[in-house]
Scaffold this active site. Structure first.
Site, PDB file in Angstrom:
ATOM      1  N   CYS A 106       0.865  -1.032   0.018  1.00  0.00           N
ATOM      2  CA  CYS A 106       0.068  -0.030  -0.001  1.00  0.00           C
ATOM      3  C   CYS A 106       1.015   1.220   0.062  1.00  0.00           C
ATOM      4  CB  CYS A 106      -1.146   0.008   1.215  1.00  0.00           C
ATOM      5  SG  CYS A 106      -0.238   0.023   2.954  1.00  0.00           S
ATOM      6  N   ASN A 113       2.202   1.353   4.446  1.00  0.00           N
ATOM      7  CA  ASN A 113       2.454   0.249   5.015  1.00  0.00           C
ATOM      8  C   ASN A 113       2.169   0.585   6.604  1.00  0.00           C
ATOM      9  OD1 ASN A 113       5.179  -2.062   5.675  1.00  0.00           O
ATOM     10  ND2 ASN A 113       3.234  -2.516   5.222  1.00  0.00           N
ATOM     11  N   CYS A 133      -1.432   0.830   7.462  1.00  0.00           N
ATOM     12  CA  CYS A 133      -2.824   0.663   7.479  1.00  0.00           C
ATOM     13  C   CYS A 133      -3.320  -0.561   6.826  1.00  0.00           C
ATOM     14  CB  CYS A 133      -3.743   1.533   7.051  1.00  0.00           C
ATOM     15  SG  CYS A 133      -3.421   3.094   8.112  1.00  0.00           S
ATOM     16  N   ARG A 134      -3.358  -0.616   5.495  1.00  0.00           N
ATOM     17  CA  ARG A 134      -3.980  -1.720   4.590  1.00  0.00           C
ATOM     18  C   ARG A 134      -3.143  -3.018   4.471  1.00  0.00           C
ATOM     19  NH1 ARG A 134      -5.219   2.048  -0.413  1.00  0.00           N
ATOM     20  NH2 ARG A 134      -3.358   3.090   0.589  1.00  0.00           N
ATOM     21  N   SER A 135      -1.792  -2.696   4.078  1.00  0.00           N
ATOM     22  CA  SER A 135      -1.055  -3.701   3.684  1.00  0.00           C
ATOM     23  C   SER A 135      -0.826  -4.846   4.892  1.00  0.00           C
ATOM     24  CB  SER A 135       0.309  -3.449   2.700  1.00  0.00           C
ATOM     25  OG  SER A 135       1.096  -2.319   3.351  1.00  0.00           O
ATOM     26  N   ASP A 152      -8.102   3.763   1.016  1.00  0.00           N
ATOM     27  CA  ASP A 152      -7.072   3.952   1.872  1.00  0.00           C
ATOM     28  C   ASP A 152      -7.953   4.758   3.157  1.00  0.00           C
ATOM     29  OD1 ASP A 152      -5.507   5.420   3.672  1.00  0.00           O
ATOM     30  OD2 ASP A 152      -4.417   6.662   2.132  1.00  0.00           O
TER      31      ASP A 152
HETATM   32  P1  4NP Z   1      -2.005   2.877   4.189  1.00  0.00           P
HETATM   33  O1  4NP Z   1      -2.466   4.147   4.979  1.00  0.00           O
HETATM   34  O2  4NP Z   1      -1.157   3.210   2.658  1.00  0.00           O
HETATM   35  O3  4NP Z   1      -2.895   1.917   4.053  1.00  0.00           O
HETATM   36  O4  4NP Z   1      -0.757   2.287   5.142  1.00  0.00           O
HETATM   37  C1  4NP Z   1      -1.797   5.255   4.711  1.00  0.00           C
HETATM   38  C2  4NP Z   1      -1.042   5.577   6.001  1.00  0.00           C
HETATM   39  C3  4NP Z   1      -0.324   6.885   6.044  1.00  0.00           C
HETATM   40  C4  4NP Z   1      -0.520   7.897   4.936  1.00  0.00           C
HETATM   41  C5  4NP Z   1      -1.413   7.461   3.923  1.00  0.00           C
HETATM   42  C6  4NP Z   1      -1.890   6.190   3.836  1.00  0.00           C
HETATM   43  N1  4NP Z   1       0.029   9.036   5.004  1.00  0.00           N
HETATM   44  O5  4NP Z   1      -0.287   9.837   4.214  1.00  0.00           O
HETATM   45  O6  4NP Z   1       1.204   9.259   5.778  1.00  0.00           O
END
Ligand code: 4NP
Length: 158
Positions: free
Chosen positions: A8, A11, A13-15, A125
């Site tokens: 993602c 790294n 939240c989703r992955s 996201d």
């Molecule tokens: P992820 O979520 O891609 O599912 O881990 C996010 C985590 C952090 C950010 C964006 C999405 N960020 O902008 O910091």
């Protein structure tokens, strides 16, 4: 053994959720796998998953607390057989990293292609979403993990 990398943006939240869900469900299905996750961005490298992701996953029995974020690398394309991206922007970010000249370099796919019954093309996201966003991630990732496990199991058996 099938080696699977979930990708993602951050790294956190989703992955990592996909990594833990897939690992648990593959084990329950008797499929031997190596699962990992990484982000296309490195801002959160070395950090544990978002506390909301940890808490929502724990309510369904998945333990994310010990995972740590890292950035995806070109070597991942040969270290893993399958690279599953959460959304189209992850796919776009992975494209220039793929070492096309390396024999057998994995071709990233969207994770949700393994759960067409959900009607979802991407795992959205949840970072700026509320609790429902994290529950949706779990719903989608559970469905896609089961589809992926079925596909990998069929490949292993043939
Ligand atoms: P992820 O979520 O891609 O599912 O881990 C996010 C985590 C952090 C950010 C964006 C999405 N960020 O902008 O910091």
């Amino acid at each position: 053994m099938q080696r699977v990398l979930f990708v993602c943006l951050g790294n956190i939240c989703r992955s990592p959720t996909a990594e833990a869900v897939f690992r648990a469900r593959a084990e329950a299905a008797g499929l031997t796998v190596r699962a990992d996750s990484a982000g296309t961005g490195g801002w959160h490298a070395g950090m544990p998953p978002d506390s909301r992701a940890i808490e929502h996953a724990a309510l369904r029995g998945y333990d994310l607390a010990r995972l740590r974020a890292r950035e995806v690398t070109a070597d991942d394309f040969v270290a893993f057989d399958h690279i599953l991206a959460m959304d189209a922007s992850n796919m776009d970010a992975l494209d220039p990293l793929r070492p096309a000249w390396r024999v057998g370099a994995a071709r990233p796919e969207l994770l949700m292609r393994y759960a067409p019954q959900t009607g979802a093309a991407e795992v959205p996201d949840p970072y700026y979403a509320g609790p429902d966003g994290f529950e949706l991630v779990l719903d989608l990732v559970e469905a896609a993990s089961d589809g992926l496990i079925a596909a990998l199991g069929a490949k292993t058996a043939s």
